[in-house]
Write a protein that holds these residues in place. Structure first.
Motif, PDB file in Angstrom:
ATOM      1  N   LEU B  99       1.168  -1.098   0.084  1.00 14.25           N
ATOM      2  CA  LEU B  99      -0.508   0.041   0.164  1.00 14.25           C
ATOM      3  C   LEU B  99       1.175   1.418  -0.106  1.00 14.25           C
ATOM      4  O   LEU B  99       0.930   2.366  -0.881  1.00 14.25           O
ATOM      5  CB  LEU B  99      -0.799  -0.360   1.494  1.00 14.25           C
ATOM      6  N   PHE B 105      -2.046   5.678  -0.923  1.00 15.05           N
ATOM      7  CA  PHE B 105      -2.095   5.800   0.150  1.00 15.05           C
ATOM      8  C   PHE B 105      -1.148   7.215   1.672  1.00 15.05           C
ATOM      9  O   PHE B 105      -2.206   7.263   2.146  1.00 15.05           O
ATOM     10  CB  PHE B 105      -0.593   4.884   0.735  1.00 15.05           C
ATOM     11  N   TRP B 106      -0.618   7.667   0.869  1.00 15.44           N
ATOM     12  CA  TRP B 106       0.047   9.481   1.549  1.00 15.44           C
ATOM     13  C   TRP B 106      -0.605  10.184   1.546  1.00 15.44           C
ATOM     14  O   TRP B 106      -0.734  10.986   2.997  1.00 15.44           O
ATOM     15  CB  TRP B 106       1.310   8.615   1.048  1.00 15.44           C
ATOM     16  N   SER B 108      -3.857   9.775   1.707  1.00 21.26           N
ATOM     17  CA  SER B 108      -5.239   9.835   2.487  1.00 21.26           C
ATOM     18  C   SER B 108      -4.649   9.813   3.431  1.00 21.26           C
ATOM     19  O   SER B 108      -5.696  10.563   4.509  1.00 21.26           O
ATOM     20  CB  SER B 108      -5.327   8.209   2.219  1.00 21.26           C
ATOM     21  N   HIS B 258     -11.256   4.407   2.862  1.00 18.82           N
ATOM     22  CA  HIS B 258      -9.714   2.499   2.564  1.00 18.82           C
ATOM     23  C   HIS B 258     -10.013   1.685   3.912  1.00 18.82           C
ATOM     24  O   HIS B 258     -10.258   0.551   3.261  1.00 18.82           O
ATOM     25  CB  HIS B 258      -8.423   3.381   2.550  1.00 18.82           C
ATOM     26  N   TRP B 274      -4.747  -1.059   7.329  1.00 19.20           N
ATOM     27  CA  TRP B 274      -5.019   0.419   7.650  1.00 19.20           C
ATOM     28  C   TRP B 274      -5.219   0.726   8.808  1.00 19.20           C
ATOM     29  O   TRP B 274      -4.878   1.406   9.568  1.00 19.20           O
ATOM     30  CB  TRP B 274      -6.857   0.430   6.753  1.00 19.20           C
TER      31      TRP B 274
END
Lengths: 209, 305
Positions: B99, B105-106, B108, B258, B274
């Motif tokens: 991820l 990812f970053w 979010s 997510h 997550w």
């Protein structure tokens, strides 16, 4: 601060006068019709516990309201009190505690005050403690910090409630010697159970309630 | 002040003697503590600061506990042997690494952090101000007390559903974090102010310490310990409620979105990955905020002298 009896319209030479003040707590009369004209000098109160010594000091600095009578002060007279308890801010440094009592605005004034405080700390045996938090000091050291805070407040009327409590005889002598220059031409009321300590201050008047 | 060298010398000697006595007492006390703890340290070797060995053993114990639970988790995952039910720690880390290759990812994480911190910061500011006003004016205290009690007792889910109608989804987690942290900060600050030592207030009256000096030296310095605890607690609430709000509100580029997708697609490894992000961010965020509060407290104390 509540003080219903202070009257500022007063002769300039005469700084302080109390007229017929009475104070009771419940049924106990602590001060009964007490009157006195204070002139510049040292006054010693060394009566037994419960005689109303602390109550008188609290009335004079405006922390207590009288039942009757008046306290007369000359205009712009500053009164400070050294309490029986140290009442220091434990997390602040020695310097910060003393500086709080001084009303200064310019950087130069503050710097000069810091220098004078450092010198005074040395004279009462607290050299090198200026940046220490008060919480790290011993009981006797805290007492001396509280004393210096009172002296540096630059007041006209200084009220001391057992200021040397907890200090040994020799240290008392040293501290009194360094207090002398601060109390010249001021009204000083000194509460103590050991009047011998005040003899070191020079001439004084024994006050009776 | 007139300086008398004789006085100074003899005071210095006395001061040193007194300090010596004080430190001797301290050593005895420390020795007693050390002995009671079953330690065998030689006289004069006891120190106030924690030793390297103590720190290392404390970290070692923590690491040991962590490893123990990771092993338990791994064994449970092997026994169950169904990724959809319980993902192993190794697979969780693998998923996290894959991820982390994605820009989303970053982004979010950054946006979720920003929203939740904004809500927390707003709660800190408004809560402190309201508490000061409530302390100063009884009418404001009477007015806000029922409101704060109500906010405190309403469940997060009720607020989220209600706020979904009132605010746009990107602002949902800000509002929820704010509402959850507000009562904690308000109550801590107000209680701290109300329990300020009356003897210090009298001292401030006598020495004419007013205005900002009084707030700084008397109130804020007295308030700091309870404020630190409340901030730590409020940060935890901000994270939990903020992420819960994101899961329901589904703002674009958010941790909550997510987590929701992982639930919908039954992607348990992603759900675990997550969740791990949330735990790490929460711990890091709390550390940063606590450092900030401590830094502010130190600055405050310094500014008093």
């Amino acid at each position: 601060m509540s003080m219903n009896t202070t009257n500022c319209a007063y002769a300039t030479e005469q700084l302080l006068e109390v007229k017929n003040i009475t104070k009771s707590f419940g049924n106990t009369v602590v001060l009964d019709d007490f009157s006195y004209k204070f002139e510049r000098g040292v006054y010693v109160l060394s009566e037994p516990s419960g005689a109303g010594k602390t109550t008188l000091l609290r009335i004079l600095c405006g922390l207590e309201v009288t039942d009757s009578g008046t306290v007369l002060k000359a205009p712009d007279t500053k009164t400070v009190m050294m309490f029986q308890e140290d009442r220091l801010l434990e997390n602040l440094s020695v310097m910060a505690n003393i500086m709080l009592a001084i009303q200064l605005h310019s950087k130069e004034q503050k710097q000069s005050a810091r220098e004078r405080i450092k010198e005074a700390l040395c004279e009462v045996g607290l050299e090198g403690t200026e940046n220490k938090p008060v919480s790290e000091l011993s009981g006797g050291q805290k007492r001396r910090v509280a004393l210096l805070r009172t002296l540096f407040a630059d007041a006209d009327i200084l009220l001391f409630d057992e200021p040397l409590k907890g200090l040994d005889e020799a240290l008392k002598q040293q501290v009194i010697a360094s207090v002398k220059p601060f109390i010249e031409s001021k009204i000083v009321i000194w509460v103590t159970h050991t009047p011998e300590e005040v003899k070191l201050l020079g001439s004084y008047t024994a006050l009776q309630l | 002040m007139a300086h008398n060298p004789h006085i100074k010398d003899s005071i210095s000697a006395r001061g040193s003697a007194e300090k010596g006595a004080a430190s001797a007492d301290f050593s005895v006390e420390k020795n007693d503590q050390a002995q009671s703890a079953g330690q065998t340290q030689g006289a004069g070797r006891v120190q106030g600061k924690p030793t390297v060995r103590k720190v290392a053993s404390s970290w070692g114990a923590r690491l040991g506990a962590l490893v123990f639970w990771l092993v338990v988790w791994q064994i449970a995952a092997v026994v169950i042997n169904q990724d959809i039910v319980l993902t192993s720690p190794i697979q969780t880390i693998q998923t996290l690494f894959s991820l982390a290759q994605l820009r989303e990812f970053w982004v979010s994480i950054g946006l979720s952090l920003l929203r939740i911190f904004a809500g927390g910061a707003l709660a800190f500011t408004v809560g402190s101000l309201l508490a000061f006003l409530s302390f100063k004016y009884k009418l404001i205290k009477i007015l806000f007390e029922p409101l704060i009690s109500t906010i405190k007792s309403i469940p997060v889910a009720s607020f989220v559903i209600l706020l979904l109608i009132w605010v746009r989804t990107p602002y949902l987690s800000i509002s929820i974090s704010f509402l959850m942290a507000l009562p904690i900060i308000y109550i801590a600050v107000l209680e701290g102010l109300l329990s300020t030592d009356q003897q210090l207030i009298e001292m401030a009256d006598v020495y004419q310490i007013h205005g900002w000096q009084r707030i700084k030296a008397i109130y804020l310095s007295q308030l700091m310990p309870s404020l630190k605890t409340a901030t730590s607690l409020a940060m935890g609430f901000c994270w939990k409620s903020g992420i819960a709000a994101e899961v329901i509100g589904l703002p674009a580029f958010s941790i909550g979105e997510h987590l929701y997708n992982a639930k919908v697609y039954l992607d348990t490894p992603a759900l675990f990955a997550w969740t791990l992000v949330v735990i790490v961010m929460s711990a890091l965020g709390e550390k940063i905020v606590m450092r900030l509060v401590s830094w502010a407290a130190a600055r405050l104390e310094k500014s008093c002298s």
